[in-house]
Design a protein around this motif. Structure first.
Motif, PDB file in Angstrom:
ATOM      1  N   UNK A 218       0.813  -1.220   0.000  1.00 14.87           N
ATOM      2  CA  UNK A 218       0.000   0.000   0.000  1.00 14.87           C
ATOM      3  C   UNK A 218       0.849   1.273   0.000  1.00 14.87           C
ATOM      4  N   UNK A 219       1.716   1.405  -1.001  1.00 10.96           N
ATOM      5  CA  UNK A 219       2.580   2.578  -1.100  1.00 10.96           C
ATOM      6  C   UNK A 219       1.961   3.613  -2.035  1.00 10.96           C
ATOM      7  N   UNK A 220       2.359   4.869  -1.895  1.00 12.88           N
ATOM      8  CA  UNK A 220       1.855   5.895  -2.823  1.00 12.88           C
ATOM      9  C   UNK A 220       2.202   5.519  -4.258  1.00 12.88           C
ATOM     10  N   UNK A 221       1.325   5.792  -5.214  1.00 18.76           N
ATOM     11  CA  UNK A 221       1.553   5.386  -6.608  1.00 18.76           C
ATOM     12  C   UNK A 221       2.860   5.935  -7.170  1.00 18.76           C
ATOM     13  N   UNK A 222       3.644   5.056  -7.764  1.00 20.73           N
ATOM     14  CA  UNK A 222       4.872   5.480  -8.418  1.00 20.73           C
ATOM     15  C   UNK A 222       4.512   6.218  -9.694  1.00 20.73           C
ATOM     16  N   UNK A 223       5.059   7.415  -9.858  1.00 17.17           N
ATOM     17  CA  UNK A 223       4.699   8.225 -11.006  1.00 17.17           C
ATOM     18  C   UNK A 223       3.235   8.601 -11.010  1.00 17.17           C
ATOM     19  N   UNK A 224       2.600   8.550  -9.829  1.00 16.76           N
ATOM     20  CA  UNK A 224       1.170   8.850  -9.658  1.00 16.76           C
ATOM     21  C   UNK A 224       0.274   7.904 -10.457  1.00 16.76           C
ATOM     22  N   UNK A 225       0.810   6.707 -10.825  1.00 19.47           N
ATOM     23  CA  UNK A 225       0.016   5.771 -11.637  1.00 19.47           C
ATOM     24  C   UNK A 225       0.138   4.318 -11.188  1.00 19.47           C
ATOM     25  N   UNK A 226       1.313   3.882 -10.757  1.00 18.52           N
ATOM     26  CA  UNK A 226       1.553   2.473 -10.462  1.00 18.52           C
ATOM     27  C   UNK A 226       1.551   2.249  -8.954  1.00 18.52           C
ATOM     28  N   UNK A 227       0.541   1.511  -8.456  1.00 23.27           N
ATOM     29  CA  UNK A 227       0.442   1.280  -7.011  1.00 23.27           C
ATOM     30  C   UNK A 227       0.422  -0.218  -6.721  1.00 23.27           C
ATOM     31  N   UNK A 228       0.327  -0.562  -5.431  1.00 25.88           N
ATOM     32  CA  UNK A 228       0.364  -1.961  -5.012  1.00 25.88           C
ATOM     33  C   UNK A 228      -0.825  -2.742  -5.548  1.00 25.88           C
ATOM     34  N   UNK A 229      -1.980  -2.098  -5.611  1.00 28.03           N
ATOM     35  CA  UNK A 229      -3.174  -2.792  -6.092  1.00 28.03           C
ATOM     36  C   UNK A 229      -3.027  -3.184  -7.560  1.00 28.03           C
ATOM     37  N   UNK A 230      -2.459  -2.300  -8.356  1.00 28.27           N
ATOM     38  CA  UNK A 230      -2.254  -2.629  -9.769  1.00 28.27           C
ATOM     39  C   UNK A 230      -1.247  -3.767  -9.916  1.00 28.27           C
ATOM     40  N   UNK A 231      -0.242  -3.818  -9.041  1.00 25.06           N
ATOM     41  CA  UNK A 231       0.737  -4.904  -9.091  1.00 25.06           C
ATOM     42  C   UNK A 231       0.097  -6.238  -8.722  1.00 25.06           C
ATOM     43  N   UNK A 232      -0.889  -6.190  -7.824  1.00 23.71           N
ATOM     44  CA  UNK A 232      -1.632  -7.406  -7.497  1.00 23.71           C
ATOM     45  C   UNK A 232      -2.370  -7.914  -8.727  1.00 23.71           C
ATOM     46  N   UNK A 233      -2.955  -7.000  -9.498  1.00 22.25           N
ATOM     47  CA  UNK A 233      -3.606  -7.403 -10.743  1.00 22.25           C
ATOM     48  C   UNK A 233      -2.595  -7.994 -11.722  1.00 22.25           C
ATOM     49  N   UNK A 234      -1.420  -7.402 -11.802  1.00 20.97           N
ATOM     50  CA  UNK A 234      -0.381  -7.931 -12.677  1.00 20.97           C
ATOM     51  C   UNK A 234       0.030  -9.330 -12.229  1.00 20.97           C
ATOM     52  N   UNK A 235       0.088  -9.523 -10.910  1.00 18.32           N
ATOM     53  CA  UNK A 235       0.540 -10.800 -10.366  1.00 18.32           C
ATOM     54  C   UNK A 235      -0.391 -11.963 -10.624  1.00 18.32           C
ATOM     55  N   UNK A 236      -1.641 -11.693 -11.026  1.00 23.67           N
ATOM     56  CA  UNK A 236      -2.586 -12.784 -11.284  1.00 23.67           C
ATOM     57  C   UNK A 236      -2.631 -13.200 -12.750  1.00 23.67           C
ATOM     58  N   UNK A 237      -1.911 -12.511 -13.612  1.00 21.82           N
ATOM     59  CA  UNK A 237      -1.956 -12.833 -15.044  1.00 21.82           C
ATOM     60  C   UNK A 237      -1.317 -14.190 -15.322  1.00 21.82           C
ATOM     61  N   UNK A 238      -0.089 -14.374 -14.870  1.00 17.47           N
ATOM     62  CA  UNK A 238       0.646 -15.617 -15.152  1.00 17.47           C
ATOM     63  C   UNK A 238      -0.044 -16.841 -14.548  1.00 17.47           C
ATOM     64  N   UNK A 239      -0.457 -16.815 -13.263  1.00 18.68           N
ATOM     65  CA  UNK A 239      -1.144 -18.004 -12.741  1.00 18.68           C
ATOM     66  C   UNK A 239      -2.452 -18.314 -13.462  1.00 18.68           C
ATOM     67  N   UNK A 240      -3.120 -17.314 -14.008  1.00 16.43           N
ATOM     68  CA  UNK A 240      -4.336 -17.575 -14.786  1.00 16.43           C
ATOM     69  C   UNK A 240      -4.004 -18.319 -16.071  1.00 16.43           C
ATOM     70  N   UNK A 241      -2.953 -17.869 -16.759  1.00 20.24           N
ATOM     71  CA  UNK A 241      -2.503 -18.568 -17.976  1.00 20.24           C
ATOM     72  C   UNK A 241      -2.077 -19.992 -17.632  1.00 20.24           C
ATOM     73  N   UNK A 242      -1.339 -20.114 -16.544  1.00 21.10           N
ATOM     74  CA  UNK A 242      -0.839 -21.412 -16.077  1.00 21.10           C
ATOM     75  C   UNK A 242      -1.997 -22.351 -15.742  1.00 21.10           C
ATOM     76  N   UNK A 243      -3.029 -21.806 -15.110  1.00 25.78           N
ATOM     77  CA  UNK A 243      -4.171 -22.615 -14.670  1.00 25.78           C
ATOM     78  C   UNK A 243      -4.852 -23.331 -15.844  1.00 25.78           C
TER      79      UNK A 243
END
Length: 245
Positions: A218-243
């Motif tokens: 839960x850090x302030x958005x990097x470049x006012x755009x990239x935050x922890x929540x968006x990284x969580x969304x990124x982190x679910x892409x590969x396991x979905x493909x894998x599944x």
């Protein structure tokens, strides 16, 4: 949700002299973001779209590679449809945070998590099978229970109280139960077959748990755009493909 005042705070923060010298503060529990092409949280939109594509690709694979008469095929297809819908509503919410888009995102995410809980024991215990006769009865009861739980969940949040803590607790509880079931299933299957693919469900569960831990940063958005929540969304892409493999 007070969107105009949210952007006033963002504008004032950006107009400080010098800009952003002071610590970035949350507003109603949300970090201020800089819009890009009209999107309030552009990276969350992008990564949600990648998850959508992963489910769409998985759906095509299920339809192409699994025989129509395979009993579990329809559950895989439903899984894809629920996943696609949830990420569409996620994109809408992260594009523009309105009361309606927030509710649609939360309800779709809840449906996705609950469907995972619904499907898991069907696959683990093979409830779709007609023998023994108890299994069809259990499947009907399980279906009624899960549908009822979802209706009560949405009704409570809509008609009684919009409770973020309860919503999070309900989703975490449903997620933990299915993660335990998949981990146990993966361990037993691997011990029996000694095949690397038998361990995949457990490895995917571990990946998702690690990805979820990004939310705790839960850090302030990097470049006012990239935050922890968006990284969580990124982190679910590969396991979905894998599944879907």
């Amino acid at each position: 949700m007070g969107i105009p005042s949210f952007h006033i705070v963002t504008d004032r923060r950006l107009s400080r002299d010098p800009p952003m010298l002071q610590p970035v503060l949350q507003f109603h529990g949300k970090w201020p973001f800089q819009r890009f092409l009209g999107m309030q949280e552009p990276f969350s939109v992008l990564f949600s779209f990648l998850n959508l594509l992963a489910h769409r690709d998985g759906l095509l694979k299920v339809r192409d590679r699994i025989p129509i008469d395979y009993p579990l095929r329809k559950y895989y297809i439903y899984f894809s449809y629920v996943g696609i819908a949830s990420w569409i509503f996620s994109m809408m919410f992260h594009t523009r945070d309105f009361d309606l888009t927030e509710k649609l995102d939360y309800f779709a995410a809840g449906a996705s998590v609950l469907y995972g809980l619904y499907y898991t024991p069907i696959r683990v215990f093979r409830l779709e099978q007609s023998r023994p006769p108890l299994k069809p009865t259990l499947l009907r009861l399980w279906t009624i229970l899960c549908v009822s739980l979802y209706i009560m969940h949405v009704s409570y949040l809509t008609l009684w109280h919009w409770d973020y803590v309860y919503n999070m607790a309900a989703n975490v509880a449903a997620g933990v139960v299915q993660n335990i079931l998949w981990s146990g299933f993966s361990y037993r299957t691997y011990q029996k077959l000694k095949k690397p693919w038998a361990a995949w469900p457990g490895m995917i569960v571990a990946w998702i748990i690690l990805a979820m831990s990004l939310e705790l940063l839960d850090f302030p958005p990097l470049g006012s755009m990239l935050d922890a929540h968006s990284l969580w969304h990124l982190g679910t892409v590969v396991p979905t493909i894998w599944w879907y493999k």
